[in-house]
Write an enzyme that holds these catalytic residues in place. Sequence first.
Site, PDB file in Angstrom:
ATOM      1  NE  ARG A   6       2.059  -2.929   3.986  1.00  0.00           N
ATOM      2  CZ  ARG A   6       2.656  -4.049   4.366  1.00  0.00           C
ATOM      3  NH1 ARG A   6       3.515  -4.660   3.597  1.00  0.00           N
ATOM      4  NH2 ARG A   6       2.380  -4.585   5.548  1.00  0.00           N
ATOM      5  NE  ARG A  62     -16.234   5.821   6.405  1.00  0.00           N
ATOM      6  CZ  ARG A  62     -15.365   5.924   5.418  1.00  0.00           C
ATOM      7  NH1 ARG A  62     -14.485   6.904   5.396  1.00  0.00           N
ATOM      8  NH2 ARG A  62     -15.360   5.061   4.430  1.00  0.00           N
ATOM      9  CB  CYS A  74     -12.116  -4.657   6.577  1.00  0.00           C
ATOM     10  SG  CYS A  74     -12.042  -3.141   7.501  1.00  0.00           S
ATOM     11  CD  GLU A  77      -2.051 -10.159   6.010  1.00  0.00           C
ATOM     12  OE1 GLU A  77      -1.103 -10.513   5.296  1.00  0.00           O
ATOM     13  OE2 GLU A  77      -2.627  -9.064   5.875  1.00  0.00           O
ATOM     14  NE  ARG A  89       1.025  -7.920   7.715  1.00  0.00           N
ATOM     15  CZ  ARG A  89       0.856  -8.928   8.571  1.00  0.00           C
ATOM     16  NH1 ARG A  89      -0.348  -9.278   8.970  1.00  0.00           N
ATOM     17  NH2 ARG A  89       1.894  -9.592   9.040  1.00  0.00           N
ATOM     18  CE1 TYR A 107       5.311  -2.473   8.205  1.00  0.00           C
ATOM     19  CE2 TYR A 107       6.698  -0.611   7.627  1.00  0.00           C
ATOM     20  CZ  TYR A 107       5.958  -1.708   7.250  1.00  0.00           C
ATOM     21  OH  TYR A 107       5.846  -2.040   5.925  1.00  0.00           O
ATOM     22  NE  ARG A 115      10.178  -4.509   4.516  1.00  0.00           N
ATOM     23  CZ  ARG A 115      10.064  -3.965   3.301  1.00  0.00           C
ATOM     24  NH1 ARG A 115       8.900  -3.934   2.700  1.00  0.00           N
ATOM     25  NH2 ARG A 115      11.124  -3.466   2.699  1.00  0.00           N
TER      26      ARG A 115
END
Length: 123
Positions: A6, A62, A74, A77, A89, A107, A115
């Site tokens: 993540r 890229r 893509c 969210e 994310r 993060y 988190r």
Amino acid sequence: MIRGIRGAATVKNNDADEIIQATKEMIEAMAIENDVEPETIASVMISVTPDLNATFPAKALRLIDGWKYVPVMCMPEINVPDSLPKCIRVMMTVNTSKSQKDIEHIYLNDAIKLRPDLIEEKK
């Protein structure tokens, strides 16, 4: 074993260059911290909050040497009330011998709020 890594980062503005730069920085950190080579990546999924639409953050991949053939997608969210704004994310699925607890999730910026348990655990 296939594992998920993540990553999340925030930007200050809905600006194409800022979105691409933040995404690139995050993905490079995810790869470095987890010893990921492009050939070991199954896929990368990137979501953005509804307030980010200036560009596709997938363009950042890229710009990374050797990542030309890495599959990336893509998506938006979920628009949850009071969620973290201007957030990108990433879920990177990779072939690795690392255990789940040894995966380093990344993060950046305000995304550390997502988190804090994982951030504190690594200190």
